[in-house]
Design an enzyme around this catalytic site. Structure first.
Site, PDB file in Angstrom:
ATOM      1  CB  SER A 240      22.882  -9.990 -62.507  1.00 50.52           C
ATOM      2  OG  SER A 240      21.599 -10.198 -61.923  1.00 50.52           O
ATOM      3  CG  ASP A 241      24.403  -5.521 -57.626  1.00 50.32           C
ATOM      4  OD1 ASP A 241      23.619  -5.909 -56.748  1.00 50.32           O
ATOM      5  OD2 ASP A 241      25.220  -4.599 -57.429  1.00 50.32           O
ATOM      6  CE1 TYR A 242      21.121  -8.893 -54.289  1.00 47.78           C
ATOM      7  CE2 TYR A 242      20.340  -6.980 -53.096  1.00 47.78           C
ATOM      8  CZ  TYR A 242      20.969  -8.214 -53.112  1.00 47.78           C
ATOM      9  OH  TYR A 242      21.449  -8.747 -51.936  1.00 47.78           O
ATOM     10  CG  ASP A 243      16.007  -6.336 -60.044  1.00 46.28           C
ATOM     11  OD1 ASP A 243      15.617  -7.504 -60.210  1.00 46.28           O
ATOM     12  OD2 ASP A 243      15.575  -5.610 -59.121  1.00 46.28           O
ATOM     13  CB  ALA A 244      22.721  -5.918 -62.756  1.00 47.17           C
TER      14      ALA A 244
END
Length: 445
Positions: A240-244
């Site tokens: 995932s993109d950061y914290d997505a």
């Protein structure tokens, strides 16, 4: 498969994040997966190439392959040198030490107001597909056509999947849901990812912050397991993109709680939580609630370690052909610096050359270099870049070097600074002026 059988469920869950801890009893070292090596290794000692829009403007498959290859070589050399000194990049701040690169960024520019348009190649899915595939094959150490090495040089990551091209307009990217019909999805947004998966055989893909038609991309089973794995038969892993992954609950409100978000992401095809661990920390609770299963965790664990094995991280170092690369042998070498210069030249377009002004003659008596960026080195770096250890020549300095060091040709340096101007660096080059007229006065014009 054998490793997954030996690791406990708790150990497996702990591996599903950027900052993967060691499993001492199994001889597994810690590893930092996060490396934003988009157009150069994100370290001061590295060769930086043009930002994405510059690379796209080359329209050149061969040079794009060479750029990807050079960045992959420098990433591997940086990693080799670091590990030889006992640094495996466990600290999240050690961005750029690993051999899993968060590049290329190959989203399409659909709105010129998008600030990150500087970091991507094009608005065209055909050009984007061609350039992306060559970058990935160069970086991973595969040939430009069909050659496959025994080990990957690095593991590239095609991002951001999918229909992602905004920051805050009309709403911020963490809450945005793109409305995309089937035809536009398949003809516009998916071709670059299909080329990345099918031809380039990328090791991992990053799902994006946004939702598509109401479903967060990192929790969409049709997008992840459906298209990537069932339809395209891709064996890689999804980060995932950061914290997505956590934002399935936190910003999209697609789930009533984080336990649900953890299960939704994993069941959809997520393998690794980029950024923190808020989602994977709830996987045990999700399993206890029968929302997902230990088998789903084991599958994600196996996908991650498959890539580590393909990189040769758990084989004797002498078996891996890329381990001969070191800082001294490759990074910022004359070949890579020459390639960066060549790529920059190919990115430029001369629309007209009135009175044959260019190239500048060394016989000219005065030169006026006008504009906010004339003496601002960091402005030239682009995003996801660290100022290189050899410094950043400014546009003004470049012209000075081209025309010689005669100070009479450069009567003054000035810039009209404004409050809150992006990339303003206090004390760097130039003299503050109160307006255009004062700037001309200071420059002797």
């Amino acid at each position: 498969e054998a490793l997954a059988k030996q690791a406990t469920l708790t150990e497996q869950i702990a591996q599903l994040t950027n900052s993967a801890p060691s499993i001492v009893r199994l001889g597994i070292p810690a590893y930092q997966w996060l490396n934003d090596d988009v157009h150069g290794v994100r370290r001061a000692h590295a060769t930086f190439f043009p930002d994405g829009c510059g690379l796209g403007a080359m329209w050149d498959r061969e040079t794009m392959f060479q750029v990807g290859q050079a960045i992959g070589q420098e990433a591997r050399a940086t990693h080799n040198s670091a590990t030889h000194h006992g640094d495996r990049g466990e600290d999240p701040r050690e961005n750029g030490v690993g051999i899993t690169m968060y590049s290329p960024n190959m989203n399409l520019v659909r709105d010129p107001r998008w600030g990150r348009a500087q970091g991507v190649y094009t608005e065209d899915p055909v050009l984007g597909s061609e350039l992306t595939a060559q970058f990935v094959r160069g970086a991973q150490g595969t040939g430009p056509t069909d050659e496959e090495p025994r080990y990957l040089q690095v593991a590239a990551c095609c991002k951001h999947y999918a229909a992602y091209d905004l920051e805050t307009i009309p709403v911020d990217r963490h809450h945005f849901s793109a409305t995309v019909d089937s035809r536009n999805m398949w003809e516009t947004y998916l071709p670059v990812f299909e080329a990345c998966v099918d031809f380039a055989k990328v090791a991992h893909i990053m799902c994006s912050y946004n939702a598509i038609n109401g479903v967060p991309t990192c929790g969409d089973p049709k997008l992840l397991n459906g298209i990537l794995r069932d339809q395209w038969k891709w064996p890689g892993f999804v980060v995932s993109d950061y914290d997505a992954w956590a934002q399935i609950y936190e910003t999209h409100n697609y789930c009533p709680n984080m336990t649900c978000a953890a299960a939704v992401g994993l069941n959809a095809g997520m393998d690794q939580e980029g950024g923190g661990t808020r989602a994977i920390n709830q996987l045990q609770a999700a399993i206890d609630s029968h929302m997902t299963s230990p088998e789903a965790v084991a599958m994600a664990f196996k996908r991650l370690f498959r890539v580590r094995l393909e990189l040769g991280m758990h084989d004797p170092p002498t078996m891996v052909e890329w381990n001969y690369l070191t800082n001294d042998s490759i990074i910022e070498g004359k070949d890579h610096l020459a390639l960066a210069r060549d790529a920059a030249r190919k990115a430029m377009t001369l629309y007209r050359n009135e009175n044959k002004t260019l190239p500048l003659s060394k016989d000219i008596k005065k030169v006026a270099v006008i504009g906010l960026g004339a003496s601002m080195g960091p402005l030239l770096l682009g995003n996801y870049a660290v100022p290189p250890d050899h410094g950043i020549p400014t546009i003004l300095e470049g012209i000075q070097m081209a025309l010689g060091e005669d100070p009479s040709k450069f009567k003054g340096q000035c810039s009209q600074w404004e409050n809150n101007t992006d990339y303003f660096v206090s004390g760097e080059g130039g003299v503050s002026s109160w307006g255009p007229e004062d700037c001309c006065r200071l420059c002797g014009l």
